[in-house]
Design an enzyme around this catalytic site. Structure first.
Site, mmCIF file in Angstrom:
data_model
loop_
_atom_site.group_PDB
_atom_site.id
_atom_site.type_symbol
_atom_site.label_atom_id
_atom_site.label_comp_id
_atom_site.label_asym_id
_atom_site.label_seq_id
_atom_site.Cartn_x
_atom_site.Cartn_y
_atom_site.Cartn_z
ATOM 1 N N GLU A 1 -15.008 -18.270 -5.836
ATOM 2 C CA GLU A 1 -16.361 -18.089 -5.340
ATOM 3 C C GLU A 1 -17.360 -18.864 -6.194
ATOM 4 O O GLU A 1 -18.553 -18.562 -6.197
ATOM 5 C CB GLU A 1 -16.733 -16.597 -5.325
ATOM 6 C CG GLU A 1 -16.865 -15.955 -6.687
ATOM 7 C CD GLU A 1 -15.557 -15.384 -7.217
ATOM 8 O OE1 GLU A 1 -15.613 -14.490 -8.052
ATOM 9 O OE2 GLU A 1 -14.469 -15.842 -6.786
ATOM 10 N N ASP B 1 -22.293 -18.852 -8.962
ATOM 11 C CA ASP B 1 -21.221 -17.890 -8.697
ATOM 12 C C ASP B 1 -21.769 -16.779 -7.801
ATOM 13 O O ASP B 1 -22.821 -16.185 -8.076
ATOM 14 C CB ASP B 1 -20.712 -17.296 -10.004
ATOM 15 C CG ASP B 1 -19.438 -16.489 -9.792
ATOM 16 O OD1 ASP B 1 -18.360 -17.108 -9.787
ATOM 17 O OD2 ASP B 1 -19.547 -15.261 -9.633
#
Length: 597
Positions: A517, A474
């Site tokens: 993301e 992430d």
């Protein structure tokens, strides 16, 4: 109403004892002609003789039924004229017939009687097909023409047989023979080469519409009746026989009738006596009216020309491909489209298909050959997509489809069509890419990644051992990057991370974008240390290559959670959940960290 066993006063019984191999070649040709012209599955010619029906010829087959059964079904409709049944299931006369019920693909039926010159019925010309159909006026007239030709041949055969019997009985009694031939529609001529006279039978004169006293015996007059364009050919053929270059005199030519029109005839003769020096003295022969056959030939040629023009205009290759029992193959017919499909001419493949085999893509050549072998062995349709490497067009995709049938000599004949599907294959590849790839990062999307990790777990469980590392990644502070620099730079940051992940993967690994993301990675046959090494390389690479925005450099970091997937995992969700928890721990511990669980 049809019955399965018609009474004695209904349709005559079928004599199935005569095999197709024994059928006269003329009737076989007519049956094949009809089958090909009308595009039906079966064409039959039957004969009615002394109250019993026999099959003269058959082309094709239908639903596994025997030709005798088909003929029997055809004769159950008591109608002296042409009968066309568009759909046997909907026709009251045929829908309850056992053959129709047992063979649902016997749908279309047409019959035209073979009528004798006296008006009697000699048999029938029958068409059968496995699909409903109809005949337009031109097709019906064509079927009548075929029936007339068949009837003429039946009558001619009957006459010839009768004449032979009488000839044997009468010991070549010329007077009696002449009377018999006079009523058969065949004319006799007798030429005296010493006096240059030629005598004609009444039957000969009647063929051309002359009365007995309207034809002279002078040979000069006989030549004047021959069409000017055919005269030289006729005289040369006769002279060749006089000089013993040919065993007999046989010609087809046009001759003028009494009304001034021209008719096609077949004239056959032989020198029956010569002098001591071998010079011909007497020649006897016959003349037969073949005008109907020539008219039919012209119509067939027109049909062939039309079909050729149509197939040449089709954007693709219409073909007839034949493979002999010992393996040699060639295209017995190829439309003009073969140049666009294979960049060869029909003449180049008329005797050998080796030129085609050579341009099949090497990776597809084995499958191409195997598909034809399977189709030939089982007589199942050939259907294949394959690549060709052409001199001008380069790499192209082709799709071929054809239906095979076995010929009497053991060879296999395919009729089919080949078309260019290069654009379709390109579109399919693009659609496949759209369905499996994340548009922004060009990494596999979540759906495709999940299929891959499930396949990896199945492999581990199937091998009953091994493992795979699952990483959840992430980007840190991604929202802040979007807020400060804008979504365009945020997208650029995602692509930058995706590129670095892709650079670190082996061929057996996969990385995918599974969220905004968030990225996921599966490393095949990797344990925790190997996964830690991979994660550190990713972080180091990110640190070494900050994202450039004008004169500024934007540092990117990533948090990574690692778990190991083993055969004991009931599903991929367990391993993903562990790596997700590890990622949460990395986020909670300050970001830009690697945690394992």
């Amino acid at each position: 109403m049809l019955t399965s066993a018609p009474p004695d006063d209904a349709s005559p019984p079928v004599d199935a004892g005569r095999s197709r191999d024994a059928a006269d070649a003329r009737f076989e040709a007519l049956a094949r002609m009809a089958r090909g012209h009308f595009g039906v599955s079966t064409a039959l010619i039957t004969q009615l003789d002394a109250g019993r029906q026999s099959i003269l010829a058959g082309a094709g087959g239908s639903c596994g039924a025997t030709l005798a059964e088909l003929a029997s079904c055809g004769q159950t409709i008591a109608d002296a004229g042409m009968v066309v049944v568009a759909d046997t299931r909907a026709d009251q006369r045929l829908r309850d017939h056992p053959l129709v019920i047992d063979n649902p693909c016997l749908r279309f039926y047409a019959r035209c009687p073979l009528l004798a010159s006296s008006g009697g019925t000699l048999g029938a010309f029958c068409l059968f097909d496995d699909k409903p159909g109809e005949l337009d006026d031109e097709q019906r007239e064509f079927l009548r023409d075929l029936a007339r030709l068949a009837a003429m041949a039946v009558e001619s055969d009957s006459t010839a047989a009768r004449l032979q019997e009488e000839a044997d009985a009468l010991r070549a009694n010329e007077g009696r023979m002449a009377l018999a031939i006079a009523g058969s529609g065949t004319g006799i001529w007798d030429r005296n080469l010493q006096t240059q006279e030629i005598h004609y039978s009444s039957g000969w004169k009647s063929i051309l519409g002359y009365a007995d006293d309207q034809v002279s015996n002078r040979i000069e007059d006989s030549y004047r009746r021959i069409h000017p364009d055919d005269l030289a050919y006729v005289q040369a053929s006769m002279q060749a026989h006089f000089e013993r270059k040919t065993p007999s005199y046989e010609v087809e030519h046009r001759i003028r009738c009494q009304d001034g029109s021209y008719k096609w005839i077949s004239s056959r003769g032989k020198v029956v006596s010569r002098d001591s020096e071998g010079q011909p003295l007497r020649m006897i022969g016959t003349t037969t009216d073949i005008s109907a056959m020539h008219a039919m030939s012209e119509r067939l040629q027109q049909s062939v020309d039309l079909i050729t023009c149509l197939t040449d205009e089709v954007p693709g290759l219409v073909f007839q491909y034949r493979r002999l029992p010992h393996g040699e193959a060639f295209f017995s017919y190829a439309s003009a489209g073969i140049w666009d499909i294979y960049e060869v001419s029909p003449q180049q493949v008329a005797s050998s298909a080796a030129a085609i085999d050579a341009i099949i893509h090497p990776d597809d050549r084995e499958a191409y050959r195997a598909s034809l072998d399977t189709s030939a062995a089982s007589l199942t349709p050939w259907d294949l997509e394959y690549r060709v490497q052409l001199p001008r067009q380069g790499l192209r995709w082709r799709q071929g489809a054809a239906r095979p049938r076995r010929l009497e000599d053991g060879s296999t004949l395919w009729h089919g069509f080949i078309t260019d599907v290069t654009d379709r294959k390109r579109i399919e590849a693009e659609l496949q890419e759209f369905a499996t790839t994340d548009f922004l990062t060009q990494l596999p999307n979540r759906r495709h990644f999940m299929k891959h990790i499930e396949a990896e777990l199945a492999r581990i469980q199937r091998n009953d051992g091994g493992c795979a590392a699952v990483l959840m990644c992430d980007m840190d502070h991604f929202k802040a990057i979007n807020d400060q620099w804008g979504h365009a730079l945020g997208d650029l940051a995602l692509r930058h991370v995706a590129t670095i992940l892709r650079e670190q993967l082996r061929k057996t690994d996969m990385a995918g974008r599974v969220g905004g993301e968030e990225f996921a990675v599966v490393l095949s046959d990797a344990d925790i240390p190997a996964a830690m090494a991979f994660a550190r390389r990713v972080q180091q690479r990110l640190a070494a290559t900050p994202l450039a925005e004008g004169d500024q450099r934007i540092a990117l970091t990533i948090s990574i959670g690692i778990a190991v997937m083993t055969a004991s995992d009931a599903s991929v969700d367990a391993a993903l959940s562990r790596s997700d928890r590890a990622l949460y721990r990395a986020k909670e511990s300050g970001r830009n960290r690697i945690e394992c669980l």
